[in-house]
Design a protein around this motif. Sequence first.
Motif, PDB file in Angstrom:
ATOM      1  N   ILE A  27      -1.887   6.203   5.717  1.00  0.00           N
ATOM      2  CA  ILE A  27      -1.832   4.796   6.063  1.00  0.00           C
ATOM      3  C   ILE A  27      -1.719   4.300   6.417  1.00  0.00           C
ATOM      4  N   ALA A  28      -2.934   3.146   7.282  1.00  0.00           N
ATOM      5  CA  ALA A  28      -2.420   2.369   8.705  1.00  0.00           C
ATOM      6  C   ALA A  28      -1.712   1.113   8.354  1.00  0.00           C
ATOM      7  N   LEU A  72       1.049  -1.327   0.193  1.00  0.00           N
ATOM      8  CA  LEU A  72      -0.109  -0.113  -0.360  1.00  0.00           C
ATOM      9  C   LEU A  72       0.661   1.179   0.129  1.00  0.00           C
ATOM     10  N   VAL A  73       1.642   1.172   1.185  1.00  0.00           N
ATOM     11  CA  VAL A  73       3.332   2.223   0.706  1.00  0.00           C
ATOM     12  C   VAL A  73       3.419   2.694  -0.696  1.00  0.00           C
ATOM     13  N   MET A  74       4.720   1.479  -0.685  1.00  0.00           N
ATOM     14  CA  MET A  74       5.285   1.526  -2.321  1.00  0.00           C
ATOM     15  C   MET A  74       3.871   2.508  -3.584  1.00  0.00           C
ATOM     16  N   ARG A  75       2.803   1.675  -4.001  1.00  0.00           N
ATOM     17  CA  ARG A  75       2.044   2.346  -4.236  1.00  0.00           C
ATOM     18  C   ARG A  75       1.585   3.764  -4.242  1.00  0.00           C
ATOM     19  N   ILE A 102       6.692   2.984   8.678  1.00  0.00           N
ATOM     20  CA  ILE A 102       6.007   3.783   9.177  1.00  0.00           C
ATOM     21  C   ILE A 102       5.554   5.012   8.390  1.00  0.00           C
ATOM     22  N   HIS A 103       7.155   6.298   8.578  1.00  0.00           N
ATOM     23  CA  HIS A 103       7.402   7.554   8.645  1.00  0.00           C
ATOM     24  C   HIS A 103       6.352   7.522   7.381  1.00  0.00           C
TER      25      HIS A 103
END
Length: 298
Positions: free
Chosen positions: A277-278, A217-220, A269-270
């Motif tokens: 995003i959780a 999710l974060v990479m997207r 997390i940062h």
Amino acid sequence: MKITILGAGAIGSLWAIALQPQHDVQVWTRSSITRYPLTFQSLSGKVRTYCFDANHIDHLQQSDLLLVTVKSFQVITALHPLINDLSARCKIVIMHNGIGSHDAVKQLFPKHTIYYATTSHAALKTAESTLRHTGLGQTFIGPLSSVISTDNSIADMFNQALSPCYWQDDIMEPLWKKLAINCAINPLTAINQCTNGELANEGYQAQLIQICNEVTLVMRAEGYRIKNGELYQQALTVIKATADNYSSMNRDVFYQRPTEIDYITGYLIHQAKIFDIAVPVNTQLWQTITSMESSYHA
């Protein structure tokens, strides 16, 4: 090339051995030794002894390349004393687990050409001067800024020394993919004090999937195209390929040393907070590792 390798841990020592046949290599350490002896066992089991120059200031001042292989949280502290002794033409390659040192490195060396690299070659120092190559892998290298350099000859040099090595115009993509694998393997093996291979057991699969889904999710959000399940499959591949190995974080916790958790799970997390995003599973792992570290000398 004249090369100084900053950090004589497992990976730094492995690259010293790999680069030594074609280049003039010295290591730079925290101690004041002038010679660095090393007994090396290759993947085939062949044993050979080496002895590198160490901490020679004239070699450092003449170096064409500085390869930095200290841990992520040690990078800036280790580089500071060398600022005035590096020539302007010296290329700097940073190779460590995790992400997060790049902004500080750019500020420290605004006029130098800086590259970042990530490798999945595995090595283990079984004693102060004994090294084993424990797993084949691949290396990716690219410039910290595409404006700085498009010269990929450094990738060719690394490829000749320890193949395969691939040039990346956007080095952040392989750094993120390596981060995902580190997020999956390092905290779990450290908390459970198990080998990488034990994570292939059924009891870890749900957690591994959740970790990798959160990274996806974060990479997207960062703009990278990642398929569902892609990072999980890559993590499983590494788990099986390095089944008998202990992760670096496992060893750090075992020996009660500081870990790179803030540059691995902490960086995730940062970035997740920036995009709102959780990432609850990764957050729990970060909290557990940081709690373990704080209890070392309690």
